[in-house]
Structure formats: structure tokens, C-alpha cells
Scaffold this active site. Sequence first.
Site: not given
Ligand SMILES: O=P(O)(O)OC[C@H]1O[C@](O)(CO)[C@@H](O)[C@@H]1O
Length: 448
Positions: A290, A425
Amino acid sequence: MDKIKFDYSKTAGFISSNEVLYMKKLAEDAKKLLVDKSGAGNDFLGWIDLPEAYDKEEFERIKKAARKIQKDSEVLVVIGIGGSYLGARAAIEFLRHSFYNNLPKELRRTPEIYYAGNSISSTYLKGLLDVIGDRDFSVNVISKSGTTTEPAIAFRILKKRLEEKYGRKEAAGRIYATTDKARGALKVLASEEGYETFVVPDDVGGRFSVLTAVGLLPIAVSGADIDQLMAGAAQGRKLAMESEFEENDAMQYAAVRNILHRKGKSVEVLSNYEPFMHYVGEWWKQLYGESEGKDQKGIFPAAVDLTTDLHSMGQFIQDGARIMFETVIEIESSREELVIEEEKVDLDGLNYLAGKNMEFVNNCALNGTLMAHTDGNVPNLLVKVPQQTEFYLGELFYFFEFAVGISGYILGVNPFDQPGVESYKKNMFALLGKPGYEDAREELLKRL
Ligand SMILES: O=P(O)(O)OC[C@H]1O[C@](O)(CO)[C@@H](O)[C@@H]1O
């Protein structure tokens, strides 16, 4: 005190000292951007000072909550995905017993720990509900945004199970929410229902959050020593921040991987020789993937568990397309010893190893493989971890975090954002019929 050591001496045939000298300058410039907080993504650098400047009051609350969960629950379910999941699991698997959940209660003395919300599989979640059965359990729901679909679905289902079992009020006392301090759906729900909450700081991104409550609460519940984890991270920070390039293992790692990348190596394979390292590899993949994979650039991070995968992926690493370099993590001294004994009849031909312990055999496998892969034109780097302890794991987390900051800046990307993860998403929401995604839905349905 010993330390994490980076050793690139085995790359002698692949990179020259001149190249290291050139890259040293770039690594120093990158470090300046990081430490002065003047580079891209500089509003997400809270992790740099965390090992020293963490919230001490919250840290004590984490320990208290962990003691309560240990006392009133046979099972803890940790709900989260990505950075809100992998750090805790990496630490618990690294630090605790290899068969933690299967140990008899009197040997473990802490709750079984399971993970949910890291997929959308009903089979998995139903299986987890079966495992919990009618036993006492608690939930730690972790989401920085509070809106991520996978953990939100799992939480809805587990919350219902808790409320059916204990009633709404008692269930609320068994739910611990780790989220943004002020915003998001989870924060709102936690305030309304009265859950105990812990904070993901604004300036710490998910993949850098293992040393916040995100990682610390589940790790503490498992019985691991979070004071030692932070102490090790503090040593990592001191060495990374204060040492010159020649003594700075994190800077050297960042520099060497960029030299290899510029020579056409587009894949980095992180190898370990201990099953308890598997989730450290998963955590590392998110951290590097990432952070660096953007703007059509980056080194693709892959991980293998050896010697297991020598019997599957070993063929490709030795002999396939020459696109990779390998970073081997060596645990320098094993926590357990098992000696191979002599047998009267040497049918399996192993008597030549009689009296040797398994660590010796594993070490010969590591060194033999390292040389074979090097001979097969895969440059090999080594990261040496003195022991399987909280202290050195904390230092290792920090080592990799600091190195990826420098490496990302050398690469010319913002290492602290992740714009690419939104695309799936958007499509998923459109296909699900989420309000606001009607136009995209029409387009996608035509393409299905
Ligand atoms: O803690 P959150 O906001 O649920 O995000 C979980 C994970 O999803 C992401 O945003 C990727 O979709 C990651 O960067 C992050 O670690």
C-alpha cells in the site's frame, strides 16, 4: 542490548559500493523529508514518534481492559481488516504459542483469540459462531474509518449474538471499539451504546497502527508484554533517527532495495524459516504494497514460508523469471530446542544428525538456500532478529515502517496514502445497490 541487523554482504556480485554511495545521498534526502515532516503525506507521520510519545493514560486503560477480558471471556473476537487486523495477528502469532488456541486452558490462561471481518465469507463467520458456541466472549471491533464493509458486516452479526446472549446492556460492556476519536459510524454507535473506546490517532494510517490501541489491546489480551514491545520499538526509533547511514540498518535496507529495483528487480520476496513469522509477512506485504504500489510504480511485495514453500515456490525462485530479489528474515536464536536422537537401525538415514538440534538443521537450510538462490541470480538480503521476543518484534515493526517511509520517498511516491484501494469498493457498492451509486451500477451491469 542486541539489535535488528541488516546484512547485504551477499549481494556483492549484484551491486557495487559506488551504487550504494549514490543511493546513500538519496536515502539521506528521503530521511530528511521524513524527519522534518516536509514530504508528501506529512500529515500521516504520527507513527514516527509513537514509541516515545504514546498516550500513557490510554496505554494503562488498554492493560485494564485486557485484564477484564482475560477474566470474563473464554474467547475474544478481533474484528478488523488490513492495518486494523494484520499487526495484532502478526504479533500474537509471533509471540505466543504456535498452537495458542488449542492449548489446554491451564497452560494458556488467556482467552482464545479469533479474527473476523477480514473477508466476506459467510462460511467462515458461521464457523466462528460455532466455535464460540455458548461460551463467554468479548469483541474488539477495530476500524479507523468506521465504515469498512467487511468488519461492519461481521460486527453486526457478532453484536447481535452478544445482545441475544447477554442483553443489550451487558453486551455493551463486552464490546471494545477502536476507532477515530471523533468521527465515523463506529464512533457514533460506541457513544450511543456506551462501549469502551480506544483511539486510532488522526496522523497514523492503518498499516502503521500496530503500536497504537489497534494492535496493543488484542496483543495484551493474549498475555504478551506490551511494555517490552514499545521498548523495542523505541530502540528501533533511536537507531533509525540518530544513526548515520553506515550504521543505519533501516536506511541501508531502503537504499539497497531501491538499487535492485532500478536494476529491473520488480518483486521482493520476504522469506522466513519459522511458521510463527507467517503473519509478519502478511503485515509486511500490506505495509510495502500500500505504501509503494502507486503511480504505476513500486516493488511487488511477496512472502514465502520456508522451508515449506521450497517444495512449491522454491522452483520459481531458483529458476523462473529473474524478476526478484529476496529478503530473508533470520531468527538468530530459537526459543525451543528439540534434539534429533539416534536410532538403532538407520532406516531413514538421519543418524548423521544424531545429537544435533532442529535449529541447526533449519539454519543449514537457510544458509544453503541463500547461497543456492544467490547462485541462481536472486540477490539475497538478510534481516537478523536476535530473538523471538516482544522487544525485538517491536524493533522489527519500527525498522520496516521507517524503511518504507524512506524507500517510498526514494521511489518518488507518497508512501502514506492508498488511493487505489477505493476502486473495488466503488464497484462493489454499485453492484450492491448502495444509494448514491445508481449511475455506476447501470454501467457495471452492462459489463457483467
Ligand atoms: O480501519 P479501516 O478504516 O476499517 O480500514 C482498514 C483497511 O482498509 C484500507 O483502508 C483499505 O481499504 C486499509 O488501508 C486499512 O488498513
